[in-house]
Design an enzyme around this catalytic site. Sequence first.
Site, PDB file in Angstrom:
ATOM      1  CB  CYS A  97       0.103  -0.366  -3.564  1.00  0.00           C
ATOM      2  SG  CYS A  97      -0.172   0.846  -4.862  1.00  0.00           S
ATOM      3  CB  CYS A 147      -3.315   0.641  -4.891  1.00  0.00           C
ATOM      4  SG  CYS A 147      -1.810   0.376  -5.812  1.00  0.00           S
ATOM      5  CG  ASP A 148      -4.578  -0.641  -1.127  1.00  0.00           C
ATOM      6  OD1 ASP A 148      -5.444  -0.766  -2.019  1.00  0.00           O
ATOM      7  OD2 ASP A 148      -3.708  -1.498  -0.904  1.00  0.00           O
TER       8      ASP A 148
END
Length: 329
Positions: free
Chosen positions: A146, A149-150
Amino acid sequence: MSSFRLFAPSSRGGEEELDVLVVGAGPAGLTAALYLARYGVKTAVYAKEIGGQMAIAPLVDDYPGVPRVSGRELADRFVNHVRSYGVPIVIDELVDVRREGDRWVALFSSGRRVRCVAAILALGARKRRLGVPGEDRLLGRGVSYCAVCDGPMYAGKRVAVVGGGNSALTSALYLSSVASRVYLVHRRDSFRAMPIYVERARSDPKIEMVLRSVVTEIVGDDRVRGIKVRNVESGEERLIEVDGVFIEVGVEPPTELFRKIGIEVDEEGRAVVDKDMSTNLPGIFVAGDAAGGPKKYRFPQIITAAAEGAIAADAAWKYLQKARSGRGT
Ligand code: NAP
């Protein structure tokens, strides 16, 4: 004043009792819930997570009327819209669906049981693993599925994205706004991603295409240090030093769960659906990424998932009316 009836799930002996249960809170499930609520059907959404694949899309610019929006923001809008009709959204994981008398009973990992006349399973799909050494061991320590997200953790660092579909290209484009260098590793030299993304990536000075190449290993001790990449034509292998690897090699449907429930699946493991999203089990509908079979035109987009959710809701509503009128289910 609203003419729509609002419902919250009622408990009966530790069970929830609904007319139509929706499982999944991606675009298909949330749209299904919205339509059911507007039909005045007693419904609730149960989901492992909110937003599905939509929520992790870096940028969505193909949902009409909502230009250039993050997947998270669009997912929040879907959720708020559904909640505005008073539909409860419960975080729980579906583990089975069984027939008990004239009802379906959905079982969740918390031990909760939901009895319903019909269910719409909009379970989506999970990210496919690449299946190379180092992938599992370094998950969360440089290996990610992701970018949104990261990605922010890789400011000024070097990253790789693996894959050649829309997810890989949109992730690479997003990461180029954060990282110092993005290697896009793809096994062919043509892409299945939309041309608009490919053109943007090709003209992005931070993105380096590593084509006709496969990742053979993700290396590092306590953190990712690089990827071993083999050119599929020459066989030549080299190490590319990166701090993060974002794997975007497609998605997999929840085939095992479908088999356990008794839902017929196609050769790709998706639920076989009719044009109204019904399955081989009367009263069980599947919509969105997890739906397949020969009658379905596969074009997995947020807008098509939402459309399938609406169709499933309408079909489930008709099924419910038939059941209530005693014409059998
Ligand atoms: P996808 O379209 O199935 O693409 C997967 C990519 O991974 C392909 O390029 C494939 O290569 C590659 N791949 C698969 N297995 C591999 C392996 N073992 N090793 C190396 N490469 C491998 O999956 P996706 O990009 O996750 O997208 C999923 C669906 O969501 C698609 O239908 C997509 O269009 C949709 N989506 C749409 C948008 C949008 O902006 N509209 C954004 C994201 C996703 P090959 O090409 O050689 O098969």
